[in-house]
Design an enzyme around this catalytic site. Structure first.
Site, PDB file in Angstrom:
ATOM      1  N   HIS A 118       0.820  -1.227   0.000  1.00  0.00           N
ATOM      2  CA  HIS A 118       0.000   0.000   0.000  1.00  0.00           C
ATOM      3  C   HIS A 118       0.846   1.266   0.000  1.00  0.00           C
ATOM      4  O   HIS A 118       0.400   2.310  -0.462  1.00  0.00           O
ATOM      5  CB  HIS A 118      -0.925   0.001   1.223  1.00  0.00           C
ATOM      6  CG  HIS A 118      -0.188   0.169   2.517  1.00  0.00           C
ATOM      7  ND1 HIS A 118       0.334  -0.880   3.227  1.00  0.00           N
ATOM      8  CD2 HIS A 118       0.151   1.285   3.214  1.00  0.00           C
ATOM      9  CE1 HIS A 118       0.950  -0.430   4.308  1.00  0.00           C
ATOM     10  NE2 HIS A 118       0.855   0.878   4.326  1.00  0.00           N
TER      11      HIS A 118
ATOM     12  N   HIS B 296       2.449   9.023  13.030  1.00  0.00           N
ATOM     13  CA  HIS B 296       1.491   7.953  13.328  1.00  0.00           C
ATOM     14  C   HIS B 296       2.187   6.828  14.071  1.00  0.00           C
ATOM     15  O   HIS B 296       3.404   6.701  14.019  1.00  0.00           O
ATOM     16  CB  HIS B 296       0.772   7.421  12.076  1.00  0.00           C
ATOM     17  CG  HIS B 296       1.626   6.819  11.012  1.00  0.00           C
ATOM     18  ND1 HIS B 296       2.471   7.539  10.210  1.00  0.00           N
ATOM     19  CD2 HIS B 296       1.754   5.534  10.572  1.00  0.00           C
ATOM     20  CE1 HIS B 296       3.060   6.750   9.328  1.00  0.00           C
ATOM     21  NE2 HIS B 296       2.648   5.521   9.536  1.00  0.00           N
TER      22      HIS B 296
END
Ligand SMILES: O=C(O)c1ccc(O)c(O)c1
Length: 275
Positions: free
Chosen positions: A123, A188
């Site tokens: 991804h 993150h």
């Protein structure tokens, strides 16, 4: 000789594709529009090849062999490797000659990357290409950076890798137009109790520092504060490579939002190289 016609950076997360509705529609539309705008700008510079700088999320590389830097030199790349990613299985065209050129130049210039002609992209590479509308119109060369399994290459080394890349691109003996898309970050934290934490202060300072263009400031802040921005923030190495390749070209932040429900500080940016 080849020309470096654009340098861009963008966050990626599988959640964008799998759970687009996890955030308010207004925010999602603004983020997808920012990716489209980035894609429009990239397409306007008419690249035939996009060098995609991302990291492998432990799909191709494991504890038996985990390179700091890997150059893809294949004719094509299957993607996505994740069966659970909501993206059509496809084969992206590769620029094997450019991958081989970068590898040869690296070895002549003090870098020792690995290479692969068998990468299956995840991804990290696919999401920004898809959302920018660049699939399947351009050839790609994937450059993978270890941002996930310590020990990681230093932030400074990533800037130097970017500087090297610029020189190696422009010495490619073919009339090609080449763009760079660096992808990952910003803050993150994945698979820890802090998942969903976004460190907006870190992200905004990182973007301000890139705007200042001061390599020492960028590297110092990235090195000293990345841990407070989460394990996924280590992917800012890919942006530092973009900074190195930009060679002082002005940085422009195109979009930023802290998107906790997508687990990520979402940023998109461009370095205004003359193409
Ligand atoms: O698995 C995830 O949620 C996730 C989020 C952000 C990323 O950059 C990523 O690679 C994965």
């Amino acid at each position: 000789m080849a020309e470096l016609v654009g340098i861009y950076a963008a966050s990626h997360t599988p959640v964008m594709l799998n759970f687009p509705d996890a955030i308010p529609g207004e925010d999602r539309d603004a983020i997808f529009a920012a990716f489209k705008e980035m894609g429009r700008r990239i397409a306007e510079s008419r690249p035939d090849t996009v060098i995609v700088i991302s990291d492998d999320h432990v799909h191709n590389f494991f504890f038996n062999n985990f390179p700091a830097f890997c150059i893809g030199a294949a004719e094509s790349y299957q993607t996505p490797v994740e069966h659970w990613l909501k993206a059509e299985k496809q084969v992206l065209p590769g620029n094997a000659a450019l991958g081989a050129h970068l590898l040869g130049e690296a070895l002549q210039n003090g870098f020792d990357p690995s290479f692969s002609i068998e990468l299956v992209l995840d991804h990290g590479s696919l999401t920004p290409l898809l959302l920018a509308g660049l699939v399947p119109h351009v050839q790609i060369v994937p450059l993978l950076v270890n941002c996930v399994q310590p020990p990681l290459p230093t932030m400074r080394r990533c800037v130097d890798w970017g500087k090297f890349l610029r020189k190696a691109i422009t010495s490619f003996d073919a009339s090609k137009r080449i763009a760079i898309l660096a992808t990952g970050g910003i803050s993150h934290d994945i698979a820890t109790p802090r998942m969903g934490m976004v460190n907006e202060e870190f992200d905004r300072q990182f973007l301000v520092n890139l705007g200042s263009g001061h390599t020492d400031t960028i590297v110092e802040h990235a090195t000293n504060h990345v841990a407070a921005a989460g394990n996924g923030a280590e992917e800012i190495r890919n942006w530092l490579i973009g900074h190195g390749a930009a060679d002082g070209a002005q940085f422009e932040s195109l979009y930023y939002k802290a998107v906790s429900k997508w687990y990520t500080g979402i940023g998109l940016a461009q370095w205004k190289v003359k193409g």
